[in-house]
Design a protein around this motif. Structure first.
Motif, PDB file in Angstrom:
ATOM      1  N   LYS A   1       0.825  -1.206   0.000  1.00 28.11           N
ATOM      2  CA  LYS A   1       0.000   0.000   0.000  1.00 28.11           C
ATOM      3  C   LYS A   1       0.865   1.264   0.000  1.00 28.11           C
ATOM      4  O   LYS A   1       1.792   1.405   0.799  1.00 28.11           O
ATOM      5  CB  LYS A   1      -0.937   0.027   1.211  1.00 28.11           C
ATOM      6  CG  LYS A   1      -1.828   1.276   1.268  1.00 28.11           C
ATOM      7  CD  LYS A   1      -2.619   1.371   2.562  1.00 28.11           C
ATOM      8  CE  LYS A   1      -3.759   0.381   2.567  1.00 28.11           C
ATOM      9  NZ  LYS A   1      -4.643   0.609   3.744  1.00 28.11           N
TER      10      LYS A   1
ATOM     11  N   SER B   1      -5.967   0.759  -9.044  1.00 25.85           N
ATOM     12  CA  SER B   1      -5.872   0.712  -7.571  1.00 25.85           C
ATOM     13  C   SER B   1      -5.800   2.091  -6.925  1.00 25.85           C
ATOM     14  O   SER B   1      -6.008   2.224  -5.720  1.00 25.85           O
ATOM     15  CB  SER B   1      -4.643  -0.100  -7.147  1.00 25.85           C
ATOM     16  OG  SER B   1      -3.437   0.594  -7.465  1.00 25.85           O
TER      17      SER B   1
ATOM     18  N   THR C   1      -2.010   0.698  -4.757  1.00 26.81           N
ATOM     19  CA  THR C   1      -1.301  -0.565  -4.541  1.00 26.81           C
ATOM     20  C   THR C   1      -0.085  -0.604  -5.454  1.00 26.81           C
ATOM     21  O   THR C   1      -0.207  -0.464  -6.681  1.00 26.81           O
ATOM     22  CB  THR C   1      -2.214  -1.773  -4.856  1.00 26.81           C
ATOM     23  OG1 THR C   1      -3.365  -1.710  -4.016  1.00 26.81           O
ATOM     24  CG2 THR C   1      -1.477  -3.081  -4.618  1.00 26.81           C
TER      25      THR C   1
END
Length: 439
Positions: A252, A307, A332
């Motif tokens: 992350k 993402s 991500t």
């Protein structure tokens, strides 16, 4: 600040290099800085000593440094990226006045790592684990620090108050804002972050005392205290930053740009009124949104497709001196990208440039009078597992011991709706905490 922590900082002063990351007990979305003191050098890499490898940026060199040559595979490393590394990433230059001379990047693997809890108490178990300290070495180090007698010094050695100078007069600043607004009208940029330098000459500063006082009057979640020694000359950064540039936890990525500032109110009612102004201001929200869009694009360059998303928009955060509008962008990390590529692809941070980023940085160089250097760069760390956390170097006092030159810069976003006088007042507001050390 607990006594052992104070003694630890005084102990660190005897070394050529240290970095102290300090969350100041402030709760923060996605957590504030790790609370840690990194002291001494097992080895280091900087723009002063790294090989000029063809096709390799400083970010690539740092990854290789982290990934090799250590007794510990992938150790903790601490350091900073200078704003002017932008010149490695695009066809840009930095030729303005520089009286500080910080290397363009500087990282080191520390000899000693002391981790603290949020209250400033030593985390002995974690220190053993992360440092591979032998019990005897750790015990001896604790004894050595505990035996230190705390010294009490003035922030500066002078009976007279230091004179704070500014590179811009108010009139020059107002005129420059109008020129930048013309660039916006012409479509060159949508937003530009214009910064000005305040400086003090011939200052006999006691950096540790100044930093401790700065933490009292401006507690911030991404505070740091840094010392490096370059060719025998000691250089310090005393940082009270409210802003995170970029954090990696697992896969992350988290960026939390700040755009939108208003002063604290003198009464509870006025404070709420100021917060509500910030929350509802079309100008402040537009500034914030433009930078959020830029950050989304920056993170998308390193991320899995689809993402990248905004998890918080226009959050209002309250600090001692100001309220700030902060948004959070997450993504991500792409499976084929390493941590250094994520930093490189987002650097320099959009909140300190403007949009579009490349044209904004060109105009910044044209209209500012001082080389930014470490200001609007980033201080932080990379962990053994490839996680990292880096701040935005703002609200920071820089000091060169040899020349006795002290400097701090402040700035704000200029948009089509900007009122030059209000922008000048915002600069003075952001400079208030550091100015108060001397006034």
């Amino acid at each position: 600040m607990p006594t052992f922590l104070k003694k630890s900082l005084q102990w660190a002063q005897a070394f050529k290099t240290f970095i102290y990351l300090n969350p100041n007990e402030i709760p923060y979305s996605h957590e504030p800085f790790l609370h840690v003191l990194a002291v001494g050098e097992k080895r280091q890499i900087s723009s002063e000593n790294s090989n000029k490898t063809e096709g390799k940026t400083s970010f690539d060199k740092l990854y290789n440094f982290w990934n090799s040559q250590s007794q510990i595979k992938n150790p903790y490393i601490f350091g900073y990226f200078n704003y002017d590394l932008k010149n490695e990433l695009e066809n840009l230059s930095s030729n303005n006045l520089d009286n500080l001379g910080f290397p363009e990047f500087y990282f080191f693997e520390p000899k000693y790592l002391l981790f603290f809890d949020t209250k400033g108490n030593l985390l002995i178990d974690k220190t053993k684990q992360e440092n591979n300290f032998e019990n005897e070495i750790l015990s001896q180090l604790i004894i050595e620090i505990e035996e230190i007698k705390l010294e009490s010094k003035l922030i500066y050695n002078s009976k007279l108050k230091p004179k704070i100078n500014c590179r811009f007069t108010e009139e020059e600043y107002l005129q420059t804002v109008e020129i930048i607004k013309n660039h916006i009208i012409e479509g060159d940029v949508y937003e530009l972050n214009l910064c000005i330098e305040f400086f003090i000459k011939k200052l006999e500063l006691n950096p540790l005392e100044a930093y401790q006082e700065l933490c009292k009057i401006s507690k911030m979640p991404f505070s740091s205290f840094l010392k490096i020694t370059v060719n025998g000359n000691e250089k310090y950064a005393l940082c009270a930053s409210p802003e995170r540039f970029l954090k990696k936890t697992g896969t992350k990525l988290i960026s939390q740009p700040i755009k939108g500032t208003v002063r604290r109110g003198k009464t509870e009612a006025e404070d709420e009124e100021n917060k509500n102004y910030l929350r509802t201001s079309e100008k402040e929200r537009a500034e914030n949104m433009m930078i959020v869009d830029l950050v989304r694009n920056d993170l998308a360059r390193s991320s899995e497709i689809g993402s990248t998303h905004v998890s918080e928009m226009f959050g209002i955060y309250t600090f001692q001196q100001v309220h700030q509008m902060i948004s959070t962008v997450e993504a991500t990390l792409h499976k084929d990208k390493n941590w250094s590529e994520a930093i490189k692809n987002a650097f320099p941070m959009g909140s300190m440039t403007g949009a579009p980023k490349i044209k904004a940085t060109e105009l910044i160089e044209k209209y500012e009078k001082t080389k930014r250097g470490l200001y609007s760069g980033s201080i932080g760390y990379i962990s053994p597992d490839g996680n990292f956390d880096f701040n935005v170097v703002i609200r920071t006092l820089f000091y060169d011991v040899l020349s006795k030159y002290a400097s701090f810069q402040v700035g704000g976003a200029i948009t089509f709706d900007s009122d030059p006088k209000s922008e000048w007042e915002e600069c003075l507001l952001k400079a208030k905490a550091i100015r108060s050390l001397f006034e």
